[in-house]
Motif scaffolding. Structure first.
Motif, PDB file in Angstrom:
ATOM      1  N   GLY A  26       1.141  -1.284   0.334  1.00  0.00           N
ATOM      2  CA  GLY A  26       0.046  -0.081   0.219  1.00  0.00           C
ATOM      3  C   GLY A  26       1.013   0.816  -0.348  1.00  0.00           C
ATOM      4  O   GLY A  26       0.438   2.404   0.531  1.00  0.00           O
ATOM      5  N   VAL A  27       1.921   1.314   0.047  1.00  0.00           N
ATOM      6  CA  VAL A  27       3.011   2.216  -0.216  1.00  0.00           C
ATOM      7  C   VAL A  27       2.502   3.792  -1.114  1.00  0.00           C
ATOM      8  O   VAL A  27       1.846   2.901  -2.276  1.00  0.00           O
ATOM      9  N   GLY A  28       2.175   4.641  -0.512  1.00  0.00           N
ATOM     10  CA  GLY A  28       1.840   5.879  -1.423  1.00  0.00           C
ATOM     11  C   GLY A  28      -0.269   5.990  -0.829  1.00  0.00           C
ATOM     12  O   GLY A  28      -0.387   7.073  -1.358  1.00  0.00           O
ATOM     13  N   VAL A 136       3.270   7.190 -17.929  1.00  0.00           N
ATOM     14  CA  VAL A 136       4.170   6.970 -16.575  1.00  0.00           C
ATOM     15  C   VAL A 136       6.168   6.883 -16.997  1.00  0.00           C
ATOM     16  O   VAL A 136       6.118   6.387 -17.493  1.00  0.00           O
ATOM     17  N   PRO A 137       6.796   8.364 -16.631  1.00  0.00           N
ATOM     18  CA  PRO A 137       7.655   9.307 -17.062  1.00  0.00           C
ATOM     19  C   PRO A 137       9.097   8.433 -16.132  1.00  0.00           C
ATOM     20  O   PRO A 137      10.140   8.096 -16.879  1.00  0.00           O
ATOM     21  N   VAL A 138       8.802   7.643 -15.767  1.00  0.00           N
ATOM     22  CA  VAL A 138      10.288   6.330 -15.082  1.00  0.00           C
ATOM     23  C   VAL A 138      10.146   5.685 -15.416  1.00  0.00           C
ATOM     24  O   VAL A 138      10.993   4.982 -15.526  1.00  0.00           O
ATOM     25  N   LEU A 139       9.448   4.650 -15.735  1.00  0.00           N
ATOM     26  CA  LEU A 139       8.595   3.269 -16.670  1.00  0.00           C
ATOM     27  C   LEU A 139       8.476   3.469 -18.245  1.00  0.00           C
ATOM     28  O   LEU A 139       7.966   2.517 -19.035  1.00  0.00           O
ATOM     29  N   LYS A 140       8.248   4.339 -18.705  1.00  0.00           N
ATOM     30  CA  LYS A 140       7.464   4.091 -20.147  1.00  0.00           C
ATOM     31  C   LYS A 140       8.632   3.400 -21.080  1.00  0.00           C
ATOM     32  O   LYS A 140       8.526   2.975 -22.160  1.00  0.00           O
ATOM     33  N   HIS A 141       9.568   3.335 -20.686  1.00  0.00           N
ATOM     34  CA  HIS A 141      10.998   2.869 -21.186  1.00  0.00           C
ATOM     35  C   HIS A 141      11.149   1.348 -21.389  1.00  0.00           C
ATOM     36  O   HIS A 141      11.145   0.717 -21.982  1.00  0.00           O
ATOM     37  N   LEU A 142      10.734   1.108 -20.403  1.00  0.00           N
ATOM     38  CA  LEU A 142      10.008  -0.316 -20.008  1.00  0.00           C
ATOM     39  C   LEU A 142       8.797  -1.332 -20.618  1.00  0.00           C
ATOM     40  O   LEU A 142       8.061  -2.383 -20.255  1.00  0.00           O
ATOM     41  N   ARG A 143       8.008  -0.322 -21.911  1.00  0.00           N
ATOM     42  CA  ARG A 143       6.951  -0.798 -21.728  1.00  0.00           C
ATOM     43  C   ARG A 143       6.681  -2.147 -22.132  1.00  0.00           C
ATOM     44  O   ARG A 143       5.446  -2.893 -22.256  1.00  0.00           O
ATOM     45  N   GLY A 144       7.448  -2.288 -23.210  1.00  0.00           N
ATOM     46  CA  GLY A 144       7.860  -3.496 -23.360  1.00  0.00           C
ATOM     47  C   GLY A 144       7.904  -4.847 -23.087  1.00  0.00           C
ATOM     48  O   GLY A 144       7.836  -5.955 -22.714  1.00  0.00           O
ATOM     49  N   ASP A 182       6.224   9.871  -5.747  1.00  0.00           N
ATOM     50  CA  ASP A 182       7.620   9.145  -6.528  1.00  0.00           C
ATOM     51  C   ASP A 182       7.269   8.366  -7.802  1.00  0.00           C
ATOM     52  O   ASP A 182       8.350   8.349  -8.343  1.00  0.00           O
ATOM     53  N   ARG A 183       6.091   8.558  -8.214  1.00  0.00           N
ATOM     54  CA  ARG A 183       5.410   8.444  -9.701  1.00  0.00           C
ATOM     55  C   ARG A 183       5.952   6.940  -9.558  1.00  0.00           C
ATOM     56  O   ARG A 183       6.034   6.285 -11.027  1.00  0.00           O
ATOM     57  N   LEU A 184       6.405   6.855  -8.991  1.00  0.00           N
ATOM     58  CA  LEU A 184       6.439   5.068  -9.000  1.00  0.00           C
ATOM     59  C   LEU A 184       5.206   4.126  -8.103  1.00  0.00           C
ATOM     60  O   LEU A 184       4.660   3.317  -8.300  1.00  0.00           O
ATOM     61  N   HIS A 185       4.573   4.818  -7.358  1.00  0.00           N
ATOM     62  CA  HIS A 185       3.740   4.320  -6.191  1.00  0.00           C
ATOM     63  C   HIS A 185       2.390   4.404  -6.340  1.00  0.00           C
ATOM     64  O   HIS A 185       2.394   6.068  -7.065  1.00  0.00           O
ATOM     65  N   LEU A 186       1.340   4.199  -6.165  1.00  0.00           N
ATOM     66  CA  LEU A 186      -0.218   4.402  -6.621  1.00  0.00           C
ATOM     67  C   LEU A 186      -0.165   5.729  -6.038  1.00  0.00           C
ATOM     68  O   LEU A 186       0.004   5.550  -4.366  1.00  0.00           O
ATOM     69  N   SER A 187      -1.023   6.961  -6.090  1.00  0.00           N
ATOM     70  CA  SER A 187      -1.824   7.731  -4.869  1.00  0.00           C
ATOM     71  C   SER A 187      -2.516   6.587  -4.089  1.00  0.00           C
ATOM     72  O   SER A 187      -3.447   5.538  -4.506  1.00  0.00           O
ATOM     73  N   ALA A 188      -3.785   7.430  -3.117  1.00  0.00           N
ATOM     74  CA  ALA A 188      -4.165   6.694  -2.095  1.00  0.00           C
ATOM     75  C   ALA A 188      -5.494   6.450  -3.334  1.00  0.00           C
ATOM     76  O   ALA A 188      -6.582   5.532  -3.279  1.00  0.00           O
TER      77      ALA A 188
END
Length: 264
Positions: A26-28, A136-144, A182-188
Motif C-alpha cells: 500500500g505504499v503511496g 509513466v515518466p519513470v517506467l515508459k521505456h520499460l513498456r515492452g 515518487d511516480r513509482l507508487h499509486l496515490s490513495a
C-alpha cells in the motif's frame, strides 16, 4: 479460462491473504497512524461487506516493499499456504522486471511455479498484471518488457483457472493523479480504483466505477512541469539510484503489517 470479466456472480470469501511488494503493501496510501493502507486493505473491506453481519471476515497482508519475486516466493508463499485462506491475491515480479538485464520470460517461469504451488494449497488465487506505463515518466521505456510479462501472467492464469486483476486495461490509473509524488507508487485514489476493479473481477457490487473519468484540470506550463521534474529527481530519483548502488532495498528491516489472518 481465467475470468476477469464483470460478472453478476457473487462469491463470498471468509478469509483473504495478500502477498506481494510495495504495491500490495500500500505504499503511496498512508493511513492516519502512518501505516500504509493500499488497495488490498480496501479490497478486504469490500470482501467483508459481502458476508452476513454476524460472520467474521479475516484478512492478512504479507506484502513487503522492495521484495523481488524469489523473496516473495521464499518468505510469503509458504506463509500464505499455512494460513490457507479462501482467497489469495498474488502480485509479484514487478521489481524484477524494472531491473536492467532481467528477462520477462524467465521471471514468468518462476512466477508460474509459485502459482502452481499456491493453487494446490489455497482456495482461489487472483493474479495481477502490470500497468500500462505508456505515460509513466519513470517506467515508459520499460513498456515492452512489462507488456511481455503481462501476457505471460494472463496465460498462466488461463492454465490455472485464476481470476485476473488486469491493471493494464484500467485506463484511469494512467492519469498522473493516480500516482504518488515518487511516480513509482499509486496515490490513495489510485489504490482505491484498483480495489474497486479487484472487486469487479469477482463480480462483487462496488460503490463507484474504477474507470470513472477524472475531473478536468487546467493546463500546466512548461516551466511548472520542469520544476516538478527537478524536484522529483532530487527527492526521489537520486535516493532510489543511491539505494541500488549500495545494494539496499526500501524493504530492508520492514516486516509484514498483518502477518496473521485477523478480523477487520
Amino acid at each position: 479460462m481465467a475470468d476477469d470479466s464483470r460478472t453478476s456472480d457473487k462469491h463470498a470469501f471468509g478469509s483473504y491473504a495478500a502477498i506481494g511488494d510495495s504495491f500490495t503493501e500500500g505504499v503511496g496510501d498512508p493511513g492516519p497512524d502512518g501505516t500504509y493502507v493500499g488497495w488490498a486493505d480496501r479490497f478486504a473491506v469490500l470482501l467483508a461487506d459481502q458476508l452476513p453481519e454476524n460472520d467474521a471476515f479475516r484478512y492478512a497482508n504479507l506484502a513487503v516493499r522492495g521484495r523481488l519475486l524469489d523473496q516473495i516466493v521464499a518468505e510469503q508463499v509458504p506463509r500464505a499456504k499455512e494460513l490457507a485462506p479462501d482467497l489469495v491475491t498474488f502480485c509479484a515480479g514487478g521489481n524484477d522486471i524494472i531491473r536492467p538485464g532481467t528477462d520477462p520470460d524467465d521471471v514468468a517461469e518462476r512466477f508460474e511455479r509459485a502459482v502452481a504451488d499456491l493453487t494446490s494449497a489455497v482456495g482461489t488465487v487472483m493474479v495481477t498484471t502490470g500497468f500500462d506505463t505508456r505515460d509513466v515518466p519513470v517506467l515508459k521505456h520499460l513498456r515492452g518488457k512489462i507488456a511481455t510479462y503481462t501476457a505471460h501472467v494472463r496465460a498462466i492464469a488461463d492454465r490455472y483457472d485464476c481470476p485476473v486483476l488486469d491493471l493494464w486495461s484500467l485506463k484511469s490509473v494512467q492519469d498522473r493523479r493516480a500516482w504518488d509524488d515518487d511516480r513509482l507508487h499509486l496515490s490513495a485514489e489510485g489504490h482505491t480504483r484498483v480495489a474497486l476493479r479487484a472487486a469487479q473481477v469477482l463480480g462483487l457490487p462496488v460503490p463507484a466505477d474504477p474507470d470513472q473519468p477524472w475531473p478536468p484540470q487546467p493546463p500546466r506550463g512548461t516551466l511548472e512541469v520542469r520544476k516538478d521534474d527537478i524536484h522529483w529527481a532530487k527527492e526521489y530519483l537520486v535516493p532510489w539510484i543511491g539505494r541500488r548502488l549500495r545494494g539496499e532495498s526500501s524493504g530492508d528491516h520492514v516486516e509484514a503489517k498483518r502477518p496473521d489472518l485477523m478480523p477487520l
